[in-house]
Design a protein around this motif. Structure first.
Motif, PDB file in Angstrom:
ATOM      1  N   TRP A  71      -3.166   4.060  11.996  1.00 23.99           N
ATOM      2  CA  TRP A  71      -4.128   4.820  12.473  1.00 23.99           C
ATOM      3  C   TRP A  71      -3.836   4.332  13.928  1.00 23.99           C
ATOM      4  O   TRP A  71      -3.824   3.701  13.821  1.00 23.99           O
ATOM      5  N   TRP A  74      -8.391   5.402  18.328  1.00 25.42           N
ATOM      6  CA  TRP A  74      -9.037   7.139  19.327  1.00 25.42           C
ATOM      7  C   TRP A  74      -8.270   8.453  18.433  1.00 25.42           C
ATOM      8  O   TRP A  74      -7.982   9.677  18.650  1.00 25.42           O
ATOM      9  N   CYS A  75      -7.899   8.312  17.350  1.00 27.72           N
ATOM     10  CA  CYS A  75      -7.375   9.035  16.345  1.00 27.72           C
ATOM     11  C   CYS A  75      -8.178  10.371  15.523  1.00 27.72           C
ATOM     12  O   CYS A  75      -9.152   9.164  14.620  1.00 27.72           O
ATOM     13  N   CYS A  78      -8.452  10.226  11.724  1.00 21.35           N
ATOM     14  CA  CYS A  78      -8.103   9.015  11.299  1.00 21.35           C
ATOM     15  C   CYS A  78      -9.558   8.570  10.319  1.00 21.35           C
ATOM     16  O   CYS A  78      -9.738   7.895   9.233  1.00 21.35           O
ATOM     17  N   ASP A 103      -2.811   1.525  19.938  1.00 26.19           N
ATOM     18  CA  ASP A 103      -4.290   1.246  20.099  1.00 26.19           C
ATOM     19  C   ASP A 103      -4.799  -0.439  21.511  1.00 26.19           C
ATOM     20  O   ASP A 103      -4.314  -1.464  21.192  1.00 26.19           O
ATOM     21  N   GLY A 138       3.153  11.573  13.519  1.00 30.51           N
ATOM     22  CA  GLY A 138       2.214  11.551  14.422  1.00 30.51           C
ATOM     23  C   GLY A 138       1.633  10.475  13.524  1.00 30.51           C
ATOM     24  O   GLY A 138       1.594  10.342  12.389  1.00 30.51           O
ATOM     25  N   PRO A 140      -2.726  10.312  11.849  1.00 34.05           N
ATOM     26  CA  PRO A 140      -2.411   9.431  10.753  1.00 34.05           C
ATOM     27  C   PRO A 140      -1.024  10.078   9.511  1.00 34.05           C
ATOM     28  O   PRO A 140      -1.590  11.491   9.133  1.00 34.05           O
TER      29      PRO A 140
ATOM     30  N   PRO B 562      -8.040  12.372  25.868  1.00 36.08           N
ATOM     31  CA  PRO B 562      -7.613  11.687  24.571  1.00 36.08           C
ATOM     32  C   PRO B 562      -6.712  10.806  24.877  1.00 36.08           C
ATOM     33  O   PRO B 562      -5.562  10.729  26.241  1.00 36.08           O
ATOM     34  N   THR B 564      -3.482   8.637  25.877  1.00 36.76           N
ATOM     35  CA  THR B 564      -2.383   8.701  25.945  1.00 36.76           C
ATOM     36  C   THR B 564      -1.786   8.239  27.255  1.00 36.76           C
ATOM     37  O   THR B 564      -2.719   7.573  28.272  1.00 36.76           O
TER      38      THR B 564
END
Lengths: 174, 623
Positions: A71, A74-75, A78, A103, A138, A140, B562, B564
């Motif tokens: 996780w 920024w996702c 998640c 992260d 990728g 989650p 986002p 990256t």
């Protein structure tokens, strides 16, 4: 006659091509997770999130089941799966190993403060390279492992209600 | 609010298309030789409304209205205005809207522009084009609606993918779309021509400018994509034979073939059915490309999302198009006996066509072969540059020779009475080639052949130009495009043969030396920008050969929305060569991985392509 044969074969070729396209549409060409299931993971070596130590196979072998969850703060998706992870945390016999993927440490901590921390152990993978060993494309994504480090199931995308029940059933059978 | 306006406009557009089809059929029945004014008004209204509809979406992006899913997923309130606007077509839904706009505007312009052609032919073209329009409008409205709302309204958007935030890429989709969606109009015209048996020179004249227009835009659109790949992806190349790049190249081959055989139809009134096949094929390949790219069965940067229902819709639409047009073609096809002299211009144009079809088949096979093996044998394979380079490069040499001779041939029949001159040009090319290889010191049979054949083409085109000046026909578009193509192959060849590439690890303050280059890692900075942070390295490149000194600053960018990481290459473009440095961090170490490349004549590759397409644009004004 000759012209008819040509016309007929042109149609056959077109139908064949379109058919192949149709079949491949419904095929998930991105990657095959079936191959991963049933395989054993070796050489686990993840950085601990806050302490300077490594999480290795030993930490996983001490529990009957381990769910490794990848996780990041920024996702978006998640966040969707987070409530289920919190519920999974209450199940006995299941060790929840979170891997914080590419992260920022502060953002990750804020995320856990805000939504709650479901993980028994938390690891980090700043470069994203360790996660590749788990077959992660990728996030989650989550992997359910047993004591012998065999992958029982791989969950791509956020854990859903069904996935939650599935994990619960497997873990509570024993 | 915007969502309602957008949906309403889309809906009205569908109604308008249906009315246009209805009015057209009504108009076919009456004997009046003019097309009714109502149809004109409907078409004009349709164009106006679809542009308004698009501007509505653009407004949504500009004011960051996150109630629209498309805006929420592809924009962010902190994006610079330019990228907010280009975000409109940087996603699947918005780009489909752009697609429909071009269908509609071309439909109107074709109707408006061809007033001296028979009514029935124009009306059938309009009907077919509107059937296509309805098909895509339904697709937009029910499957890929850019005006879908999201509730509750998010406070902030997810942001546009940083690698798409690039000026070349902002203009790449519109240019490319004018190219391959523009081909729809001669698809419709070809069907109309079959239906109304409008099969003579005049048909060729009616679609000629549309073919040239779409070809020119397609060329420049492919160029923009290629420039983007070179500057943004940071791999140091400009063409990767990626399935998606190929998808844009496939219609281009057919357009090129079509553009040439149209001249034969126009001048000699032969090859009609071949021209029709090419017309149909261009648009069919454009839609096939869209299918391959959007359905997600090929993986690439252009695959917006993997949604089988999208693919299924495009595929059904595509199948209908193919079966409809093939059935009609078979029904109308009459085999003709052509009398074409082997030494005539017609023959050379046919040779061009066969080469184009050869390239088409090669690239098409390479692109869809992996899909077939996966479905039929469950094996994953990928077809890469080695395949294309081995098959295509040797054939290019032959192609260039024919391309040099073609323009000198005469219509109907020709004797090569200037054989001496041709041999002389050939000798000259060989001489220049040895001169070049002597300077650069590289010897390989194929590279020599490439250089010789491209120079042969360039000189032949120049000779062609001098004859045009003598005969006072100031029509230089062919000369420009042909010689630019010669230059393109020449520069690609030189670039390929004489590139220099080095890979090494450096830490701050260290230097690396090889051949006549000295590279020093001078500085490392961290900077904050509006929508990203950047680690900027500073490298000094010394060339001891000519005592030059260059400063290059590659970056590692960390985008927030986002989140990256992207690696920005530092490229110093020069008149003769580009220097190219990318740097990437190595975990838990002070060292950075540095990739240094020297690429000769990069700028000239871009310039050549610009001139190829310029030739096309020039032809639009000179008729």
């Amino acid at each position: 006659m000759k012209i008819k044969i040509i016309r007929f074969s042109v149609f056959l070729i077109i139908i064949f091509i379109i058919l192949v396209f149709f079949i491949s549409l419904n095929k998930d060409t991105r990657y095959d997770t079936k191959a991963l299931e049933g395989q054993t993971i070796t050489n686990i070596r993840l950085d601990h999130f806050s302490k300077s130590k490594f999480i290795t196979e030993k930490d996983i072998k001490t529990h009957n089941f381990t769910l490794v969850n990848f996780w990041a703060s920024w996702c978006g998706p998640c966040r969707d799966e987070h409530p289920y992870l919190l519920q999974l945390n209450n199940i006995k016999n299941l060790n929840l190993l979170g891997v914080n993927f590419k992260d920022n440490k502060d953002n990750a901590l804020n995320f856990l403060n805000e939504y709650g921390n479901p993980y028994d152990v938390l690891a980090k993978d700043e470069s994203g390279k360790q996660s590749v060993n788990f077959g992660i494309f990728g996030i989650p994504e989550s992997i359910l492992l047993n004591k012998n480090l065999v992958i029982l199931k791989k969950f791509i995308g956020p854990i859903s209600e069904n996935d939650f029940r599935y994990i619960k059933d497997i873990v509570q059978k024993k | 609010m915007l969502s309602n306006i957008g949906n309403l406009l889309l809906f009205i557009n569908i109604i308008l298309s249906i009315s246009i089809i209805y009015l057209s059929f009504q108009n076919l029945k009456n004997t009046n030789i003019l097309i009714s004014g109502k149809i004109y008004q409907c078409c004009l209204l349709q164009s106006t409304l679809i542009i308004t509809c698009f501007l509505t979406l653009v407004t949504g992006f500009i004011i960051s209205d996150f109630s629209l899913v498309a805006v929420y997923q592809n924009s962010h309130s902190l994006k610079p205005l330019f990228y907010k606007i280009s975000g409109t077509w940087g996603n699947h839904e918005g780009s489909l809207l752009l697609w429909v706009i071009i269908l509609i505007i071309f439909s109107f312009l074709f109707l408006h522009h061809n007033k001296n052609h028979p009514k029935n032919y124009r009306i059938y073209t309009l009907i077919i084009q509107n059937i296509l329009i309805i098909g895509f409008l339904f697709f937009i409205l029910f499957n890929s609606n850019p005006f879908s709302v999201i509730l509750p309204i998010p406070l902030e958007g997810l942001g546009l993918n940083p690698i798409l935030q690039d000026p070349a890429l902002a203009i790449h989709p519109p240019l490319l779309y004018i190219g391959f969606v523009g081909s729809s109009i001669y698809f419709s015209a070809a069907i109309a021509s079959l239906l109304t048996s409008y099969s003579n020179k005049l048909f060729a004249q009616s679609i000629k400018i549309w073919v040239i227009l779409s070809w020119s835009f397609q060329t420049i659109g492919i160029l923009a994509g290629s420039i983007w790949a070179y500057y943004e992806l940071g791999w140091g190349g400009f063409w990767f034979w990626d399935p998606v790049e190929n998808a844009s190249l496939l219609p281009w081959f057919v357009m090129t073939a079509l553009m040439h055989s149209l001249i034969v139809l126009e001048k000699r009134n032969v090859l009609y059915f071949w021209v029709i096949i090419l017309c149909l094929l261009t648009f069919i390949l454009s839609v096939t490309g869209t299918f391959l790219v959007r359905s997600g069965i090929l993986n690439s940067v252009h695959t917006f999302a993997n949604d089988p229902s999208r693919g299924a819709y495009i595929l059904i639409f595509l199948s209908l198009m193919i079966f409809g047009s093939v059935l009609l073609f078979f029904k109308k096809f009459r085999s003709n006996v052509y009398n074409i002299n082997t030494n005539s211009k017609e023959t050379f144009i046919l040779i061009n066509n066969w080469f184009m079809i050869f390239y088409l088949v090669t690239v098409l096979l390479g692109t869809i072969y992996p899909i077939f093996t996966e479905v039929l044998t469950d094996q994953k394979i990928s077809v890469g540059p080695p395949f294309y380079n081995t098959v295509i490069i040797p054939i290019i040499v032959l192609f260039l020779f024919f391309m040099s001779l073609g323009p000198q041939a005469k219509w109907i029949k020709n004797k090569f009475n200037n054989l001496k001159l041709i041999v002389l040009i050939l000798m000259g090319s060989i001489f220049i080639n040895f001169f070049i290889t002597y300077i650069f010191k590289s010897y390989s049979v194929l590279s020599n052949l490439i250089i010789i054949s491209s120079i042969f083409l360039i000189i032949s085109s120049l000779k062609d130009a001098s004859e045009l000046i003598k005969s006072r026909t100031m029509n230089f578009s062919r000369v420009i495009s042909h010689s630019a193509f010669g230059f393109l192959i020449l520069f690609i060849g030189l670039n390929y043969i004489f590139s220099l590439e080095k890979d090494f690890n450096l830490k701050l303050g260290e230097t690396q030396k090889f051949e006549n280059y000295l590279i020093k890692f001078k500085e490392l900075q961290l900077k904050d920008f509006k929508n990203y942070k950047a680690v900027i390295g500073e490298f000094q490149v010394n060339n001891s050969k000519n005592n030059s000194e260059q400063l290059l600053k590659p970056e590692i960018r960390i985008y927030n929305n986002p989140d990256t990481l992207t690696y920005e290459a530092a490229i110093r473009s020069g008149f003769l060569h580009d220097y190219y440095i990318t740097m990437s961090n190595i975990d838990r170490s002070d060292y950075y991985n540095i990739k240094f490349q020297k690429k000769p004549f990069m700028i000239w590759i871009w310039i050549s392509v610009i001139f190829i397409s310029f030739g096309g644009f020039l032809r639009l004004f000179k008729r």
